[in-house]
Enzyme design. Structure first.
Site, PDB file in Angstrom:
ATOM      1  CB  SER A 262      97.569  46.701  12.661  1.00 15.29           C
ATOM      2  OG  SER A 262      98.723  46.019  12.224  1.00 15.29           O
ATOM      3  CE  LYS A 307     101.930  47.713  14.164  1.00 13.85           C
ATOM      4  NZ  LYS A 307     100.479  47.568  13.995  1.00 13.85           N
TER       5      LYS A 307
END
Length: 368
Positions: A262, A307
């Site tokens: 990611s 996140k």
């Protein structure tokens, strides 16, 4: 000589003898001890839940433990005044890292943590070593993709040997194309790099027949292939490709404690920032996430809400989110953070430049 005064709890008021401890007091004391022991056990007792919470962030333009995250040789590099932060998710519940009752309770109470049955994240037949190996492989592939995408965005040609790693079941390529074949042309047009192959396939309709030229054991073979439809509606030839890239610039990415794919988009942006004289971020603290392929397409990731929270905690004021994750972003943006929707590396680069220049009114968001 006067005797020292004695506490009433030490003697019986009537006789002056030590007071006997009643059975009720003994029972109460034992009960409290057992309760305390039970609570202590519950604190460390593993439970069958996985907890995902905001993990650390890293500035890809900076250093970690004294080592630059991105090192480039073979091309001129430039300093930046901004920060480009990759974001991560921390988790418990996997093999060797069980969640506790207290951790689960804290996760349920936190607006940024997610608690779910452990089998949804960690298959019971996988060991921690297998999980770590998979995460490391994904990170290595992500770094390679980021380098190719960044160099291509900067105008470099990145030659590649397109080696077939296998075929997709129930496609026309199955039984015709073999593992180890090297793709050299499509419909007579050479494909010296991965982007060329993707570009040519972009001109083909699903169901069309194409001629795939491969090199097998030193011989050139022309193989007719009926294409099939990709999930996005484009055409595919039904082969898995493991490209071997010939990088025109040497890029080394050093990060040992983070796995998975990611961080690809942020690595690519970091490479671009270092290799261009413009100070794109221009003092701004920009975080983000997203997988990336060698064509520069930004893909979805897991743990977007964690996140977002980690980025805000570490000082970021802007966040680049994959368009495919936008549904999870809406109504879950921490105060003080602005989210920009991106689908490609080129869009992400333009967003960083706009943020650095303060011209952000037209940047796309997850709500419009």
């Amino acid at each position: 000589m006067l005797d020292q005064p004695t506490s009433p709890s030490d003697v019986d008021d009537a006789s002056g003898q030590p007071e006997r401890i009643s059975p009720r007091s003994v029972t109460l004391s034992l009960g409290m001890m057992l309760t305390a022991l039970l609570l202590a056990v519950l604190v460390v007792l593993p439970v069958p839940y996985a907890i995902s919470s905001p993990g650390p962030t890293r500035d890809v333009l900076g250093e970690h433990d004294g080592t630059p995250l991105i090192q480039i040789s073979g091309a001129e590099t430039f300093d930046s005044t901004g920060e480009l932060r990759l974001t991560t998710v921390s988790g418990t519940g996997g093999p060797g890292f069980p969640s506790s009752v207290v951790g689960v309770l804290q996760g349920w109470l936190s607006p940024w943590a997610v608690v779910q049955p452990v089998e949804l994240l960690y298959p019971p037949d996988r060991t921690q070593d297998e999980i770590d190996e998979s995460n490391t492989a994904e990170m290595v592939s992500s770094q390679e993709n980021a380098t190719v995408a960044a160099l291509t965005e900067l105008g470099y040609e990145v030659p590649a040997t397109l080696v077939v790693a296998g075929t997709v079941e129930e496609t026309d390529a199955e039984g015709k194309v073999e593992e180890g074949d090297v793709i050299v042309a499509l419909d007579g047009t050479a494909v010296p790099d991965y982007q060329s192959l993707i570009g040519l396939l972009g001109e083909v309709e699903a169901g069309d027949t194409v001629t795939l030229t491969v090199r097998r054991h030193g011989q050139s073979l022309d193989i007719p292939i009926v294409t099939t439809e990709k999930p996005d509606g484009g055409a595919q030839i039904g082969v898995f490709i493991d490209p071997a890239f010939d990088m025109p610039v040497d890029v080394t990415i050093s990060i040992d404690d983070i796995g998975g794919p990611s961080a690809g988009t942020m690595f690519a942006l970091g490479i671009i920032d270092k290799m261009t004289p413009e100070d794109e971020a221009n003092g701004k603290d920009i975080a983000g996430t997203g997988t990336i392929d060698v064509t520069g397409e930004v893909g979805p990731i897991g743990g977007i809400r964690q996140k977002l929270a980690g980025a805000t905690r570490d000082g970021a004021t802007w966040f680049l989110a994959p368009a495919a994750n936008c549904a999870e972003v809406v109504d879950h943006v921490p105060d003080g953070l602005q989210v920009v929707r991106v689908e490609t590396l080129h869009e992400a680069r333009e967003a960083v430049t706009a943020i650095g220049a303060g011209t952000t009114d037209d940047l796309p968001t997850c709500t419009g």
